[in-house]
Write a protein that holds these residues in place. Structure first.
Motif, PDB file in Angstrom:
ATOM      1  N   TRP A  11       0.816  -1.216   0.000  1.00  0.00           N
ATOM      2  CA  TRP A  11       0.000   0.000   0.000  1.00  0.00           C
ATOM      3  C   TRP A  11       0.848   1.264   0.000  1.00  0.00           C
ATOM      4  CZ3 TRP A  11       0.887   3.314   3.989  1.00  0.00           C
ATOM      5  CH2 TRP A  11       1.460   2.778   5.156  1.00  0.00           C
ATOM      6  N   ARG A  12       2.125   1.128   0.445  1.00  0.00           N
ATOM      7  CA  ARG A  12       3.006   2.300   0.527  1.00  0.00           C
ATOM      8  C   ARG A  12       3.333   2.876  -0.851  1.00  0.00           C
ATOM      9  NH1 ARG A  12       4.492  -1.812   3.498  1.00  0.00           N
ATOM     10  NH2 ARG A  12       4.630  -1.668   5.779  1.00  0.00           N
ATOM     11  N   ALA A  13       3.143   2.065  -1.894  1.00  0.00           N
ATOM     12  CA  ALA A  13       3.465   2.532  -3.249  1.00  0.00           C
ATOM     13  C   ALA A  13       2.594   3.708  -3.657  1.00  0.00           C
ATOM     14  CB  ALA A  13       3.292   1.385  -4.244  1.00  0.00           C
ATOM     15  N   TYR A  14       1.386   3.757  -3.148  1.00  0.00           N
ATOM     16  CA  TYR A  14       0.437   4.821  -3.468  1.00  0.00           C
ATOM     17  C   TYR A  14       0.217   4.906  -4.983  1.00  0.00           C
ATOM     18  CZ  TYR A  14      -2.094   9.189  -2.611  1.00  0.00           C
ATOM     19  OH  TYR A  14      -3.067  10.152  -2.514  1.00  0.00           O
ATOM     20  N   ASP A  15       0.042   3.731  -5.607  1.00  0.00           N
ATOM     21  CA  ASP A  15      -0.134   3.656  -7.056  1.00  0.00           C
ATOM     22  C   ASP A  15      -1.598   3.554  -7.470  1.00  0.00           C
ATOM     23  OD1 ASP A  15       2.539   3.818  -7.747  1.00  0.00           O
ATOM     24  OD2 ASP A  15       2.860   1.654  -7.522  1.00  0.00           O
ATOM     25  N   HIS A  16      -2.456   3.083  -6.573  1.00  0.00           N
ATOM     26  CA  HIS A  16      -3.834   2.781  -6.962  1.00  0.00           C
ATOM     27  C   HIS A  16      -4.832   3.573  -6.116  1.00  0.00           C
ATOM     28  CE1 HIS A  16      -2.143  -0.396  -9.367  1.00  0.00           C
ATOM     29  NE2 HIS A  16      -1.550  -0.906  -8.301  1.00  0.00           N
ATOM     30  N   PHE A  17      -4.533   4.834  -5.901  1.00  0.00           N
ATOM     31  CA  PHE A  17      -5.429   5.690  -5.126  1.00  0.00           C
ATOM     32  C   PHE A  17      -6.640   6.088  -5.963  1.00  0.00           C
ATOM     33  CE2 PHE A  17      -2.069   8.337  -6.985  1.00  0.00           C
ATOM     34  CZ  PHE A  17      -2.815   9.254  -7.712  1.00  0.00           C
ATOM     35  N   ILE A  18      -7.680   6.543  -5.266  1.00  0.00           N
ATOM     36  CA  ILE A  18      -8.911   6.979  -5.934  1.00  0.00           C
ATOM     37  C   ILE A  18      -8.799   8.476  -6.211  1.00  0.00           C
ATOM     38  CG2 ILE A  18     -11.416   7.153  -5.753  1.00  0.00           C
ATOM     39  CD1 ILE A  18     -11.276   4.924  -3.624  1.00  0.00           C
ATOM     40  N   GLY A  19      -8.848   8.875  -7.459  1.00  0.00           N
ATOM     41  CA  GLY A  19      -8.752  10.289  -7.802  1.00  0.00           C
ATOM     42  C   GLY A  19      -7.967  10.497  -9.074  1.00  0.00           C
ATOM     43  N   GLN A  20      -7.756  11.747  -9.432  1.00  0.00           N
ATOM     44  CA  GLN A  20      -7.059  12.099 -10.672  1.00  0.00           C
ATOM     45  C   GLN A  20      -5.549  11.915 -10.508  1.00  0.00           C
ATOM     46  OE1 GLN A  20      -9.004  12.642 -13.289  1.00  0.00           O
ATOM     47  NE2 GLN A  20     -10.694  12.343 -11.847  1.00  0.00           N
ATOM     48  N   PRO A  21      -4.813  11.751 -11.618  1.00  0.00           N
ATOM     49  CA  PRO A  21      -3.362  11.492 -11.544  1.00  0.00           C
ATOM     50  C   PRO A  21      -2.604  12.645 -10.880  1.00  0.00           C
ATOM     51  CG  PRO A  21      -4.214  10.997 -13.739  1.00  0.00           C
ATOM     52  CD  PRO A  21      -5.320  11.688 -13.006  1.00  0.00           C
ATOM     53  N   ILE A  22      -1.798  12.293  -9.908  1.00  0.00           N
ATOM     54  CA  ILE A  22      -0.906  13.247  -9.227  1.00  0.00           C
ATOM     55  C   ILE A  22       0.407  12.529  -8.941  1.00  0.00           C
ATOM     56  CG2 ILE A  22      -2.649  14.772  -8.194  1.00  0.00           C
ATOM     57  CD1 ILE A  22      -2.529  13.112  -5.664  1.00  0.00           C
ATOM     58  N   PHE A  23       1.415  13.284  -8.555  1.00  0.00           N
ATOM     59  CA  PHE A  23       2.742  12.770  -8.229  1.00  0.00           C
ATOM     60  C   PHE A  23       3.360  12.025  -9.421  1.00  0.00           C
ATOM     61  CE2 PHE A  23       0.890  13.263  -3.962  1.00  0.00           C
ATOM     62  CZ  PHE A  23       1.833  14.129  -3.434  1.00  0.00           C
ATOM     63  N   TYR A  24       3.583  12.805 -10.487  1.00  0.00           N
ATOM     64  CA  TYR A  24       4.308  12.287 -11.638  1.00  0.00           C
ATOM     65  C   TYR A  24       5.192  13.417 -12.159  1.00  0.00           C
ATOM     66  CZ  TYR A  24       0.772  14.850 -14.345  1.00  0.00           C
ATOM     67  OH  TYR A  24      -0.053  15.831 -14.844  1.00  0.00           O
ATOM     68  N   SER A  25       6.255  13.054 -12.824  1.00  0.00           N
ATOM     69  CA  SER A  25       7.182  14.046 -13.356  1.00  0.00           C
ATOM     70  C   SER A  25       6.486  14.894 -14.419  1.00  0.00           C
ATOM     71  CB  SER A  25       8.390  13.329 -13.965  1.00  0.00           C
ATOM     72  OG  SER A  25       9.306  14.266 -14.472  1.00  0.00           O
ATOM     73  N   GLY A  26       6.582  16.203 -14.283  1.00  0.00           N
ATOM     74  CA  GLY A  26       5.943  17.124 -15.222  1.00  0.00           C
ATOM     75  C   GLY A  26       4.602  17.648 -14.732  1.00  0.00           C
ATOM     76  N   PHE A  27       4.189  17.236 -13.544  1.00  0.00           N
ATOM     77  CA  PHE A  27       2.898  17.686 -13.000  1.00  0.00           C
ATOM     78  C   PHE A  27       2.843  19.210 -12.888  1.00  0.00           C
ATOM     79  CE2 PHE A  27       0.361  19.048  -9.349  1.00  0.00           C
ATOM     80  CZ  PHE A  27      -0.866  18.463  -9.612  1.00  0.00           C
ATOM     81  N   SER A  28       3.901  19.809 -12.347  1.00  0.00           N
ATOM     82  CA  SER A  28       3.902  21.264 -12.108  1.00  0.00           C
ATOM     83  C   SER A  28       3.856  22.041 -13.421  1.00  0.00           C
ATOM     84  CB  SER A  28       5.142  21.669 -11.303  1.00  0.00           C
ATOM     85  OG  SER A  28       5.161  21.010 -10.060  1.00  0.00           O
ATOM     86  N   GLU A  29       4.636  21.564 -14.417  1.00  0.00           N
ATOM     87  CA  GLU A  29       4.641  22.254 -15.709  1.00  0.00           C
ATOM     88  C   GLU A  29       3.261  22.190 -16.363  1.00  0.00           C
ATOM     89  OE1 GLU A  29       6.853  20.176 -14.644  1.00  0.00           O
ATOM     90  OE2 GLU A  29       8.789  21.235 -14.721  1.00  0.00           O
ATOM     91  N   ASN A  30       2.631  21.037 -16.300  1.00  0.00           N
ATOM     92  CA  ASN A  30       1.297  20.896 -16.885  1.00  0.00           C
ATOM     93  C   ASN A  30       0.281  21.801 -16.184  1.00  0.00           C
ATOM     94  OD1 ASN A  30       2.322  18.960 -18.589  1.00  0.00           O
ATOM     95  ND2 ASN A  30       1.563  17.212 -17.404  1.00  0.00           N
ATOM     96  N   MET A  31       0.376  21.847 -14.852  1.00  0.00           N
ATOM     97  CA  MET A  31      -0.557  22.678 -14.097  1.00  0.00           C
ATOM     98  C   MET A  31      -0.337  24.164 -14.394  1.00  0.00           C
ATOM     99  SD  MET A  31      -3.131  22.676 -12.024  1.00  0.00           S
ATOM    100  CE  MET A  31      -3.144  20.970 -11.431  1.00  0.00           C
ATOM    101  N   THR A  32       0.928  24.590 -14.442  1.00  0.00           N
ATOM    102  CA  THR A  32       1.234  25.985 -14.742  1.00  0.00           C
ATOM    103  C   THR A  32       0.692  26.381 -16.114  1.00  0.00           C
ATOM    104  OG1 THR A  32       3.239  25.913 -13.378  1.00  0.00           O
ATOM    105  CG2 THR A  32       3.080  27.690 -15.014  1.00  0.00           C
ATOM    106  N   ALA A  33       0.918  25.529 -17.112  1.00  0.00           N
ATOM    107  CA  ALA A  33       0.436  25.823 -18.466  1.00  0.00           C
ATOM    108  C   ALA A  33      -1.083  25.917 -18.497  1.00  0.00           C
ATOM    109  CB  ALA A  33       0.914  24.731 -19.426  1.00  0.00           C
ATOM    110  N   ALA A  34      -1.759  25.040 -17.756  1.00  0.00           N
ATOM    111  CA  ALA A  34      -3.228  25.060 -17.729  1.00  0.00           C
ATOM    112  C   ALA A  34      -3.748  26.329 -17.074  1.00  0.00           C
ATOM    113  CB  ALA A  34      -3.747  23.827 -16.987  1.00  0.00           C
ATOM    114  N   VAL A  35      -3.079  26.766 -16.025  1.00  0.00           N
ATOM    115  CA  VAL A  35      -3.513  27.987 -15.315  1.00  0.00           C
ATOM    116  C   VAL A  35      -3.317  29.215 -16.202  1.00  0.00           C
ATOM    117  CG1 VAL A  35      -3.051  29.514 -13.349  1.00  0.00           C
ATOM    118  CG2 VAL A  35      -3.108  27.026 -13.012  1.00  0.00           C
ATOM    119  N   ILE A  36      -2.146  29.321 -16.819  1.00  0.00           N
ATOM    120  CA  ILE A  36      -1.831  30.495 -17.639  1.00  0.00           C
ATOM    121  C   ILE A  36      -2.773  30.609 -18.834  1.00  0.00           C
ATOM    122  CG2 ILE A  36      -0.072  31.596 -19.080  1.00  0.00           C
ATOM    123  CD1 ILE A  36       0.493  31.740 -16.095  1.00  0.00           C
TER     124      ILE A  36
END
Length: 817
Positions: free
Chosen positions: A72-97
């Motif tokens: 369970w420590r892997a936190y790979d199969h959580f319920i919700g949208q994808p988070i904690f992946y490389s490039g998350f911040s760049e994608n979010m910044t681009a979406a906000v701008i």
């Protein structure tokens, strides 16, 4: 129908205990394991988390399991949208701008700047190449604003980039938390299962769950993240003030889910639009979200009035149609003991709050070796924000005629929706809050007349209070079949000798409140359950304090109703009342107190209540239950009385030539100084009455009522100023210059004083009023002497004040004092 007072285990679902790697189901019939002889009451529980000193190999094994992500420590199969992946911040910044509302705002600001430059002659409309130069200049401005927004977005957004990081962060935070709260985090199994079901549906619909917790400690940030991680839910993005964004710690929190916002936006419309764009992006993407409904931490133990800033952004996302729907989940977090209460006491007594820094954070490590009990987190049943709005628009009662609830673009309609939303969330939090043993103990110790209480009496009153909490629909923390005496011993250990003392060498252990001010934090955790009974009891005190026989202490229904109305309006910003309205609430409260044999009601031939008095059973019992309700609210009545008395001194002296404006913050500080003086000289019963937050609420209430006029300037360097409204300003004796104790304000003070607790020094009203007014005037004179010419208002500030007063005039339909 089941008896609501039935305290049998079937009335509530079993608890889940989260302690380190262990998630344990505690059924209602749970019996605690036998204690070890060495006195370490929770030893077996704490050993779930390996310690390096005691078990270095096991400690290293646990660390490696978390970093590598085993099970369970892997936190790979959580319920919700994808988070904690490389490039998350760049994608979010681009979406906000790229959001349309932000780009539209940037274009508007660029056009405004172009207009200024044209006016200043920097762009010449007669120039043959004017159009090209204008376009080029506008493009440069827009590019600069976009770059600024990109930087601000990078500073603001949470950066959920790395799975190994969050695994390690979870382990670190759990280690720290379970060292301080050695009994772990408890949640309701029923609520968790319901929340997971809602989360699964929200994931399919790409909808966010917005967690709206109460806020009592910085630990609140950690506890909900740990629960979501351990139970397999997507971690929410947590709104946090940038005062916590200090080196090292700030970056750690931002990568664990914190988004940083300024404490105040001022007139910065670009930043305001940027925050709205980020929230839109999160909600459109179905990312979970968390903000504290009260804004800052409650220093008093009870819920604070809602802060509407972030709520208004969320509401605007729905009303504008940019977001289809989102799920609201009110959350209650309760502690056996709050780490920061000692610091809260200093702040409430007027010590300036220290700015957070790394040195203070590291020095707080000493608390991590304490045993502070447990954390209880409860989730209200989640509900649709879209459905809430539709329900409000369909309402036909309780809505002023001037407000059209169908018109979502009308500011008055939005304000009504926003306030209703805020107070509904607070009500939901109160509905699921768990009363901890420390709150029961603190409440009992502060609602008894004697200096202390014996062990047997303490057990009896805690059991009585537990039954009363349940009968009011509240919840008491699960402790299985553990006897009340054992639960009390555990609570006393958690509170410690600095809060509750023990007198030894007596025939029976006797406990007393050492630090009443700090202990009031825990008493205030229960007051919301009994506010109606407390208001009725304090209103009856008009007659009860006269003494004598039952007839002399009986109050007419009309007089009682008028005083209850007065007090409820006085504390409108302090407490959350049942929503049925005064008449229904009063009727229900009187019937309940009659059934409990606290009061007796006199009725006419048609069954209408005409008089209210103490029941004979309550007299025989020494008024202990009636006094309990009075003791709950008396500190707040004292604070309001103190705040009103301090206003008497703001009547300008005869020789004063200024405009009457005083520094608002200094006025409130003078109320605290007056309170400390009156307390130490015996004219104030409760030191809690000098509580900065309660006095601040009283001051806000006086401003709402038009007793005090507060002016704020657009110039941030000019502090808010205040003065008494002309019709509330007391007169001065033409010969002596002394304040005359009469007039509208003095009558208001006397009305509050009718429900104050009587004391040995306060039966002679004339002597007391002379002494109190002398201190009031002495303190206030210093304010007038130190006033500078800077209080003179500019024309712009006068216009701003007129607009503010017009808005207050529009609220005159609301009940007034």
């Amino acid at each position: 129908m089941a008896d609501p007072r039935d305290s049998s285990p079937r009335t509530s679902a079993p608890d889940l205990e989260i302690l380190g790697d262990q998630v344990t189901l505690h059924p209602s019939g749970y019996v605690e394991p036998a204690r070890t002889q060495d006195g370490d009451k929770e030893r077996n529980l704490v050993e779930h988390m390996a310690r390096f000193r005691s078990s270095p190999l096991e400690f290293l094994r646990e660390v490696s399991l978390h970093v590598s992500g085993t099970g369970w420590r892997a936190y790979d199969h959580f319920i919700g949208q994808p988070i904690f992946y490389s490039g998350f911040s760049e994608n979010m910044t681009a979406a906000v701008i790229s959001t349309p509302i932000l780009q539209k705002r940037i274009t508007e600001l660029a056009e405004k700047r172009i207009a200024v430059e044209e006016k200043d002659g920097l762009l010449n409309k007669d120039d043959p190449s004017y159009a090209a130069k204008r376009y080029q200049r506008k493009t440069v401005i827009e590019q600069s604003l976009n770059e600024l927004c990109e930087k601000l977005t990078g500073d603001m957004i949470c950066k959920m980039e790395s799975k190994p990081f969050i695994r390690s962060a979870y382990y670190l935070c759990t280690q720290l938390l379970t060292r301080a709260y050695h009994q772990g985090i408890h949640v309701s199994s029923e609520e968790v299962l319901r929340l997971r079901t809602v989360a699964e549906k929200a994931e399919k619909n790409k909808q966010s769950i917005i967690f709206l917790p109460c806020h009592r400690s910085h630990v609140d940030y950690v506890s909900l993240q740990i629960i979501c991680y351990r139970l397999g839910l997507a971690l929410p993005t947590v709104v946090a003030g940038d005062n916590l964004n200090f080196p090292v710690v700030g970056s750690f929190l931002q990568h664990a889910g914190a988004m940083w916002i300024r404490r105040s936006f001022g007139d910065d419309i670009l930043y305001t639009t940027l925050v709205q764009s980020y929230i839109d992006t999160l909600l459109q993407g179905g990312f979970n979200f968390e903000c504290f409904i009260e804004g800052g931490r409650s220093r008093t133990g009870k819920l604070l009035p809602p802060k509407f800033g972030i709520l208004s952004f969320i509401l605007d996302s729905i009303l504008s149609g940019r977001v289809e729907d989102t799920i609201i989940c009110p959350v209650s977090t309760q502690y056996d003991k709050v780490i920061e209460t000692e610091g809260y006491v200093g702040e409430l007594l007027g010590v300036p709050k220290k700015k957070e820094n790394l040195a203070d954070f590291l020095s707080a490590s000493s608390v991590l070796s304490l045993k502070l009990g447990r954390v209880d987190v409860r989730f209200h049943e989640p509900w649709s924000l879209r459905q809430f709005i539709q329900d409000q628009q369909a309402r036909t009662t309780g809505i002023p005629k001037s407000i059209d609830m169908k018109s979502v673009n009308d500011p008055a309609t939005r304000q009504k929706l926003l306030r209703t939303l805020g107070y509904k969330v607070l009500s939901d939090i109160n509905a699921v809050s768990v009363v901890m043993p420390t709150a029961l103990i603190g409440t009992v110790l502060l609602t008894l007349r004697g200096r202390g209480v014996g062990k047997a009496e303490l057990v009896r009153r805690v059991e009585w209070l537990s039954d009363r909490v349940r009968s009011k629909g509240g919840r008491v923390a699960h402790f299985g079949n553990a006897p009340t005496s054992v639960v009390i011993e555990r609570g006393l250990d958690v509170l410690g000798k600095d809060l509750v003392g023990l007198v030894e060498g007596l025939p029976e252990p006797t406990y007393y409140a050492v630090d009443r001010f700090q202990l009031s934090f825990y008493r205030n955790m229960t007051i919301h359950l009994f506010i109606s009974e407390a208001l009725v009891s304090a209103s009856m005190y008009l007659r009860v304090k006269r003494g004598g026989g039952p007839d002399n202490q009986r109050i007419s229904y009309e007089e009682l109703r008028e005083q209850v109305l007065f007090l409820s309006q006085l504390f409108r910003g302090e407490f959350i009342y049942p929503t049925e309205g005064l008449a229904v609430n009063l009727d229900n409260t009187l019937k309940g107190l009659e059934a409990d044999k606290v009061i007796e009601l006199t009725r006419d031939s048609e069954g209408r209540v005409t008089g209210v008095g103490l029941a004979e059973e309550e007299r025989v019992a020494g008024r202990e239950n009636y006094d309990f309700y009075c003791f709950l609210i008396w500190p707040f009545i004292e604070a309001s009385w103190l705040g009103a008395v301090s206003l008497m001194g703001f009547s300008p002296p005869l020789a004063y030539k200024g405009d009457g404006w005083l520094d608002s913050a200094k006025c409130q500080s003078s109320s605290q100084l007056l309170g400390k003086t009156l307390y130490h000289q015996g004219d104030l019963s409760y030191f809690e009455a000098v509580n900065k937050e309660t006095l601040k609420n009283a001051w806000a209430r006086f401003e709402d009522e038009g007793i005090v006029v507060v002016a704020k300037s657009r110039n941030a360097k000019i502090l808010p100023r205040a003065k008494l409204a002309p019709d509330w300003t007391p007169q001065r004796n033409p010969q002596s210059g002394a304040i005359v104790p009469e007039g509208k304000l003095w009558d208001f003070i006397e009305r509050i004083a009718q429900s104050r607790r009587e004391g040995k020094n306060r039966r002679d009203g004339a002597t007391v009023s002379t002494r109190v007014l002398r201190h009031t005037e002495t303190i206030a004179q210093n304010l007038f002497m130190n006033t500078t010419g800077e209080t003179n208002m500019s024309e712009e500030d006068k216009l701003l004040l007129k607009k503010k007063q017009k808005r207050r005039q529009a609220l005159k339909a609301r009940a007034h004092l």
